[in-house]
Design a protein around this motif. Structure first.
Motif, PDB file in Angstrom:
ATOM      1  N   GLY A   1       2.704   2.897  -3.753  1.00  0.00           N
ATOM      2  CA  GLY A   1       1.825   2.118  -4.410  1.00  0.00           C
ATOM      3  C   GLY A   1       1.908   1.498  -5.676  1.00  0.00           C
TER       4      GLY A   1
ATOM      5  N   ARG B   1      -5.851  -3.695   4.465  1.00  0.00           N
ATOM      6  CA  ARG B   1      -6.940  -3.425   3.803  1.00  0.00           C
ATOM      7  C   ARG B   1      -7.474  -1.940   3.852  1.00  0.00           C
ATOM      8  NH1 ARG B   1     -12.345  -3.195   4.255  1.00  0.00           N
ATOM      9  NH2 ARG B   1     -12.195  -3.705   6.397  1.00  0.00           N
TER      10      ARG B   1
ATOM     11  N   ARG C   1      -7.322   4.946  -1.665  1.00  0.00           N
ATOM     12  CA  ARG C   1      -8.062   5.119  -2.878  1.00  0.00           C
ATOM     13  C   ARG C   1      -9.013   6.447  -2.679  1.00  0.00           C
ATOM     14  NH1 ARG C   1      -8.904  -0.127  -3.713  1.00  0.00           N
ATOM     15  NH2 ARG C   1     -10.392  -0.286  -2.378  1.00  0.00           N
TER      16      ARG C   1
ATOM     17  N   ARG D   1      -5.352   0.626   2.260  1.00  0.00           N
ATOM     18  CA  ARG D   1      -5.619   0.784   0.643  1.00  0.00           C
ATOM     19  C   ARG D   1      -6.840   1.608   0.507  1.00  0.00           C
ATOM     20  NH1 ARG D   1      -3.938  -5.196   0.318  1.00  0.00           N
ATOM     21  NH2 ARG D   1      -1.931  -5.083  -0.140  1.00  0.00           N
ATOM     22  N   GLU D   2      -8.067   1.327   1.121  1.00  0.00           N
ATOM     23  CA  GLU D   2      -9.267   1.919   1.031  1.00  0.00           C
ATOM     24  C   GLU D   2      -9.159   3.583   1.213  1.00  0.00           C
ATOM     25  OE1 GLU D   2     -12.453  -1.106   2.322  1.00  0.00           O
ATOM     26  OE2 GLU D   2     -12.840   0.998   3.673  1.00  0.00           O
TER      27      GLU D   2
ATOM     28  N   PRO E   1       0.810  -1.207   0.077  1.00  0.00           N
ATOM     29  CA  PRO E   1       0.359   0.146  -0.167  1.00  0.00           C
ATOM     30  C   PRO E   1       0.877   1.105  -0.013  1.00  0.00           C
ATOM     31  CG  PRO E   1      -0.050  -1.151   2.206  1.00  0.00           C
ATOM     32  CD  PRO E   1       0.666  -1.981   1.205  1.00  0.00           C
TER      33      PRO E   1
END
Ligand code: EPS
Length: 389
Positions: A302, A380, A387, A383-384, A227
């Motif tokens: 990333g 996780r 984004r 990463r969210e 990430p």
């Protein structure tokens, strides 16, 4: 996480203790043995590799296939030890016995740790230096790297290494995914994804061997799935690229490191070095190119991490260079020890392991270290966050 390794090249075992492995990580000895076997293959290795069949013993920290959170002890036996029990044993020997064994080394090999190590620790017999400075130690670092790769795999991160150059023969591999690169590399005796170049590399290794010489090369490691924002710009010792560079240089015989276009950046204008930033719904932020090799400001972007290391030719030569005998101070040819004419393919597996370790360590530091499930969840979320940012 941290780890220590112990063991001499011709001693009974090599051992590593890893502290801080998160609990709940699935771990089997077969996961580790696979990587140990990969390190042992490779065109250009010497006779020692026919003796050793490296297998790990998981001595602590794992129960019924899962890590406990307690220190993980890994140990690999040296099969060659049976031939060295007297020479390398812990028990005292008489002067007469020592002479009869004749494995004392008094002529340091140029390029090795022999002379500096002997002066530093006061060893008259340089075997006391070379036994530990030997790249045999990288066996157990590959075992440690296999554990790190398991942690990364749980977070959807892969690490792939391949050989880019041997003895001046350069490869131009073409592949469309890390999986394809992995496959091409595993099928190659020199771990090179360019088949044509691989043939030339093997020829170069044969030539070097015939001439009693050795050759080096360049390996590349690619980390996919990290990430963004791993590592930090806020303090020099938190920069992840710096840690990875140090890890690469810690491999025996490695002399240089670069990321992305690396040293090429010196001759290009800034507009052809930096990577333009873009955004789309699916990927979030990304770079249009990856010339900086996955790092900006000591942190991951990333994009895939692309790091290369250069390995010098192994300094143990059958056609030895001149040296000085430390007993007589007379000029002599350096000691000849059994050796490999090229260990670049094996070193690429070691490079993969040490880079995997730094990546996994950074992930556990940043995303919670106790339980693998917690780490997965936090990666996780990161990463969210990236984004949607
Ligand atoms: C090495 C010398 C050789 C290599 C060894 C590294 O060993 P020996 O002196 O026993 O012939 O084969 O590499 C390994 C044993 C290994 O597992 O990679 C050296 O001097 O560094």
């Amino acid at each position: 996480m941290r780890y220590l390794t112990a063991g001499e090249s011709h001693g009974p075992v090599l051992t590593a203790i890893i502290e801080g492995v998160p609990a709940g990580l699935p771990l089997l000895d077969s996961d580790i043995n696979e990587d140990l076997a990969r390190r042992q293959k490779g065109y250009g290795r010497g006779r020692r590799m026919q003796i050793e069949k490296d297998r790990v013993n998981l001595l602590s920290g794992v129960r019924h296939g899962y890590t406990l959170g307690s220190p993980v002890t890994l140990s690999v036996e040296n099969k060659d030890w049976t031939h060295w029990t007297k020479i390398m044993g812990a028990e005292p020997v008489t002067e007469q016995e020592e002479k009869e064994m004749k494995r004392q080394i008094t002529r340091p090999r140029p390029g090795h740790a022999d002379l500096n190590g002997a002066i530093k620790y006061g060893h008259r017999d340089m075997r006391n230096v070379l036994e530990r400075s030997s790249a045999r130690e990288t066996t157990v670092r590959v075992a440690v790297g296999a554990v790190a790769r398991k942690i990364l795999a749980e977070c959807g991160i892969t690490v792939t290494a391949h050989v880019l150059e041997i003895g001046g023969v350069k490869a131009s591999p073409s592949y469309s995914s890390a999986r394809e690169l992995q496959k091409l590399t595993e099928d190659s005796p020199v771990r090179c994804a360019d088949e044509e170049a691989a043939v030339k590399m093997m020829k170069a290794i044969d030539d070097a061997k015939e001439q009693g010489d050795s050759i080096g090369g360049i390996v590349e490691v690619i980390v996919e799935g990290m990430p963004p924002g791993v590592g930090s710009y806020v303090h020099y010792d938190r920069k992840l690229d710096a840690k990875m560079a140090a890890a690469m240089l810690s491999i025996n015989a490695f002399k240089g490191v670069e990321f992305g276009i690396g040293f090429e950046a010196a001759s290009r204008p800034g507009s052809q070095v930096h990577d333009e930033i873009a955004w789309d719904q699916e990927k979030g932020y990304y770079r249009k190119t990856n010339r900086l090799g996955g790092f900006e400001g000591g942190m991951t972007t990333g994009m895939p991490i692309v790091v290369r290391g250069v390995m010098k030719p192994i300094p143990t030569l059958y056609k030895p260079l001149m040296s000085v005998d430390v007993e007589t101070k007379e000029p002599f040819s350096a000691s000849i020890e059994r050796s490999d004419s090229c260990a670049v393919p094996a070193a690429s597996v070691v490079a993969e392991a040490v880079i995997a370790w730094e990546a996994a360590k950074a992930i556990t530091e940043q995303f919670g270290a106790d339980r693998i499930g917690l780490i997965q969840e936090n990666v996780r979320k990161m990463r969210e966050h990236a984004r949607e940012f």
